[in-house]
Design a protein around this motif. Structure first.
Motif, PDB file in Angstrom:
ATOM      1  N   TYR A  38      17.039  19.131  -6.975  1.00  0.00           N
ATOM      2  CA  TYR A  38      16.703  20.554  -7.107  1.00  0.00           C
ATOM      3  C   TYR A  38      15.582  20.860  -6.145  1.00  0.00           C
ATOM      4  CZ  TYR A  38      14.677  24.760  -9.271  1.00  0.00           C
ATOM      5  OH  TYR A  38      14.153  26.005  -9.492  1.00  0.00           O
ATOM      6  N   ARG A  39      15.688  21.985  -5.455  1.00  0.00           N
ATOM      7  CA  ARG A  39      14.677  22.458  -4.499  1.00  0.00           C
ATOM      8  C   ARG A  39      14.292  21.371  -3.501  1.00  0.00           C
ATOM      9  NH1 ARG A  39      10.690  27.010  -6.956  1.00  0.00           N
ATOM     10  NH2 ARG A  39      12.365  28.427  -7.475  1.00  0.00           N
ATOM     11  N   GLY A  40      15.253  20.983  -2.736  1.00  0.00           N
ATOM     12  CA  GLY A  40      14.958  20.019  -1.676  1.00  0.00           C
ATOM     13  C   GLY A  40      15.050  18.599  -2.148  1.00  0.00           C
ATOM     14  N   ASN A  41      13.927  17.929  -2.223  1.00  0.00           N
ATOM     15  CA  ASN A  41      13.939  16.499  -2.532  1.00  0.00           C
ATOM     16  C   ASN A  41      13.278  16.189  -3.875  1.00  0.00           C
ATOM     17  OD1 ASN A  41      11.353  17.052  -1.813  1.00  0.00           O
ATOM     18  ND2 ASN A  41      11.165  15.469  -0.259  1.00  0.00           N
ATOM     19  N   THR A  42      13.594  16.967  -4.901  1.00  0.00           N
ATOM     20  CA  THR A  42      13.047  16.726  -6.233  1.00  0.00           C
ATOM     21  C   THR A  42      14.157  16.154  -7.119  1.00  0.00           C
ATOM     22  OG1 THR A  42      11.632  18.648  -5.897  1.00  0.00           O
ATOM     23  CG2 THR A  42      11.755  17.773  -8.111  1.00  0.00           C
ATOM     24  N   PRO A  43      14.045  14.870  -7.512  1.00  0.00           N
ATOM     25  CA  PRO A  43      15.111  14.214  -8.267  1.00  0.00           C
ATOM     26  C   PRO A  43      14.962  14.346  -9.786  1.00  0.00           C
ATOM     27  CG  PRO A  43      13.482  12.600  -7.652  1.00  0.00           C
ATOM     28  CD  PRO A  43      13.030  13.918  -7.071  1.00  0.00           C
ATOM     29  N   TYR A  44      16.104  14.416 -10.468  1.00  0.00           N
ATOM     30  CA  TYR A  44      16.149  14.452 -11.927  1.00  0.00           C
ATOM     31  C   TYR A  44      17.198  13.473 -12.410  1.00  0.00           C
ATOM     32  CZ  TYR A  44      13.338  18.534 -11.198  1.00  0.00           C
ATOM     33  OH  TYR A  44      12.328  19.353 -10.788  1.00  0.00           O
ATOM     34  N   CYS A  45      16.983  12.910 -13.604  1.00  0.00           N
ATOM     35  CA  CYS A  45      17.887  11.892 -14.138  1.00  0.00           C
ATOM     36  C   CYS A  45      19.151  12.478 -14.745  1.00  0.00           C
ATOM     37  CB  CYS A  45      17.162  11.044 -15.177  1.00  0.00           C
ATOM     38  SG  CYS A  45      16.648  11.968 -16.648  1.00  0.00           S
ATOM     39  N   SER A 103       0.791  -1.219   0.000  1.00  0.00           N
ATOM     40  CA  SER A 103       0.000   0.000   0.000  1.00  0.00           C
ATOM     41  C   SER A 103       0.829   1.278   0.000  1.00  0.00           C
ATOM     42  CB  SER A 103      -0.924   0.012   1.220  1.00  0.00           C
ATOM     43  OG  SER A 103      -0.149   0.075   2.400  1.00  0.00           O
ATOM     44  N   ALA A 104       2.146   1.152   0.140  1.00  0.00           N
ATOM     45  CA  ALA A 104       2.994   2.341   0.245  1.00  0.00           C
ATOM     46  C   ALA A 104       3.104   3.059  -1.100  1.00  0.00           C
ATOM     47  CB  ALA A 104       4.386   1.950   0.723  1.00  0.00           C
ATOM     48  N   GLU A 105       3.248   4.364  -1.025  1.00  0.00           N
ATOM     49  CA  GLU A 105       3.478   5.174  -2.219  1.00  0.00           C
ATOM     50  C   GLU A 105       4.867   4.863  -2.763  1.00  0.00           C
ATOM     51  OE1 GLU A 105       1.433   7.537  -3.707  1.00  0.00           O
ATOM     52  OE2 GLU A 105      -0.108   6.749  -2.382  1.00  0.00           O
ATOM     53  N   PRO A 106       5.083   5.073  -4.067  1.00  0.00           N
ATOM     54  CA  PRO A 106       6.428   4.850  -4.615  1.00  0.00           C
ATOM     55  C   PRO A 106       7.426   5.812  -3.981  1.00  0.00           C
ATOM     56  CG  PRO A 106       4.859   5.444  -6.348  1.00  0.00           C
ATOM     57  CD  PRO A 106       4.134   5.472  -5.052  1.00  0.00           C
ATOM     58  N   HIS A 107       8.637   5.369  -3.826  1.00  0.00           N
ATOM     59  CA  HIS A 107       9.678   6.208  -3.235  1.00  0.00           C
ATOM     60  C   HIS A 107       9.980   7.371  -4.171  1.00  0.00           C
ATOM     61  CE1 HIS A 107      13.634   7.389  -1.675  1.00  0.00           C
ATOM     62  NE2 HIS A 107      13.154   6.935  -0.524  1.00  0.00           N
ATOM     63  N   PHE A 108      10.245   8.543  -3.638  1.00  0.00           N
ATOM     64  CA  PHE A 108      10.417   9.734  -4.466  1.00  0.00           C
ATOM     65  C   PHE A 108      11.672   9.693  -5.335  1.00  0.00           C
ATOM     66  CE2 PHE A 108      13.043  10.974  -0.923  1.00  0.00           C
ATOM     67  CZ  PHE A 108      13.984  11.838  -1.439  1.00  0.00           C
ATOM     68  N   LEU A 109      12.613   8.808  -5.057  1.00  0.00           N
ATOM     69  CA  LEU A 109      13.817   8.710  -5.870  1.00  0.00           C
ATOM     70  C   LEU A 109      13.730   7.613  -6.935  1.00  0.00           C
ATOM     71  CD1 LEU A 109      16.621   9.215  -3.198  1.00  0.00           C
ATOM     72  CD2 LEU A 109      15.839  10.843  -4.918  1.00  0.00           C
ATOM     73  N   GLU A 110      12.547   7.148  -7.241  1.00  0.00           N
ATOM     74  CA  GLU A 110      12.400   6.091  -8.233  1.00  0.00           C
ATOM     75  C   GLU A 110      12.420   6.598  -9.666  1.00  0.00           C
ATOM     76  OE1 GLU A 110       9.025   3.669  -7.440  1.00  0.00           O
ATOM     77  OE2 GLU A 110       9.956   2.723  -5.714  1.00  0.00           O
ATOM     78  N   ALA A 111      11.969   7.845  -9.910  1.00  0.00           N
ATOM     79  CA  ALA A 111      11.879   8.332 -11.284  1.00  0.00           C
ATOM     80  C   ALA A 111      12.165   9.830 -11.345  1.00  0.00           C
ATOM     81  CB  ALA A 111      10.494   8.047 -11.850  1.00  0.00           C
ATOM     82  N   CYS A 112      12.618  10.264 -12.506  1.00  0.00           N
ATOM     83  CA  CYS A 112      12.878  11.681 -12.759  1.00  0.00           C
ATOM     84  C   CYS A 112      11.558  12.452 -12.685  1.00  0.00           C
ATOM     85  CB  CYS A 112      13.506  11.841 -14.143  1.00  0.00           C
ATOM     86  SG  CYS A 112      13.774  13.550 -14.640  1.00  0.00           S
ATOM     87  N   THR A 113      11.569  13.574 -12.014  1.00  0.00           N
ATOM     88  CA  THR A 113      10.357  14.374 -11.856  1.00  0.00           C
ATOM     89  C   THR A 113       9.884  14.949 -13.179  1.00  0.00           C
ATOM     90  OG1 THR A 113      11.004  14.950  -9.615  1.00  0.00           O
ATOM     91  CG2 THR A 113       9.403  16.379 -10.660  1.00  0.00           C
ATOM     92  N   LEU A 114      10.802  15.257 -14.082  1.00  0.00           N
ATOM     93  CA  LEU A 114      10.426  15.897 -15.339  1.00  0.00           C
ATOM     94  C   LEU A 114      10.037  14.896 -16.420  1.00  0.00           C
ATOM     95  CD1 LEU A 114      10.202  18.733 -16.591  1.00  0.00           C
ATOM     96  CD2 LEU A 114      12.494  18.394 -17.495  1.00  0.00           C
ATOM     97  N   CYS A 115      10.882  13.916 -16.680  1.00  0.00           N
ATOM     98  CA  CYS A 115      10.634  12.993 -17.799  1.00  0.00           C
ATOM     99  C   CYS A 115      10.141  11.608 -17.359  1.00  0.00           C
ATOM    100  CB  CYS A 115      11.889  12.847 -18.647  1.00  0.00           C
ATOM    101  SG  CYS A 115      13.225  11.919 -17.866  1.00  0.00           S
ATOM    102  N   SER A 116      10.103  11.364 -16.068  1.00  0.00           N
ATOM    103  CA  SER A 116       9.630  10.092 -15.486  1.00  0.00           C
ATOM    104  C   SER A 116      10.519   8.898 -15.818  1.00  0.00           C
ATOM    105  CB  SER A 116       8.194   9.795 -15.904  1.00  0.00           C
ATOM    106  OG  SER A 116       7.346  10.833 -15.482  1.00  0.00           O
ATOM    107  N   LYS A 117      11.728   9.147 -16.273  1.00  0.00           N
ATOM    108  CA  LYS A 117      12.669   8.063 -16.536  1.00  0.00           C
ATOM    109  C   LYS A 117      13.058   7.427 -15.202  1.00  0.00           C
ATOM    110  CE  LYS A 117      17.364   7.313 -18.223  1.00  0.00           C
ATOM    111  NZ  LYS A 117      18.565   7.987 -18.742  1.00  0.00           N
TER     112      LYS A 117
END
Length: 95
Positions: free
Chosen positions: A36-43, A11-25
């Motif tokens: 960028y800006r705290g905990n927003t990951p990019y590939c 039931s847990a949400e996906p971990h925030f470091l699983e995919a790029c925030t912009l392109c979802s890779k």
């Protein structure tokens, strides 16, 4: 009966470091992650830079729109104040 750990994992949400925030890779465990800006990951640096530019453009639009609406409200306030100043006074009536 399911264990509590298994129930949480389903039931847990996906971990925030699983995919790029912009392109979802998907972000690999052995690849660099650009934050960028705290905990927003990019590939990549390119995805991160694109988001930075998008945010800066949005902030510039917001500043322009808020300053123009501020000028309009100031002009409206001045017009109202002038109209109010003209309309105020003493009314004398005689019979």
């Amino acid at each position: 009966m399911r264990s509590a750990a298994l129930y949480y994992a389903e039931s847990a949400e996906p971990h925030f470091l699983e995919a790029c925030t912009l392109c979802s890779k998907p972000l690999g465990s052995n690849s660099d992650i650009f934050m960028y800006r705290g905990n927003t990951p990019y590939c990549s640096q390119e995805c991160r830079q694109e988001q930075i530019e998008n945010d800066e453009a949005r902030e510039r639009r917001w500043k322009v729109s808020s300053s123009s609406s501020s000028k309009k409200s100031t002009e409206t306030s001045k017009k109202t104040a002038t109209a109010t100043a003209v309309q105020t006074g003493t009314l004398v009536a005689s019979n």
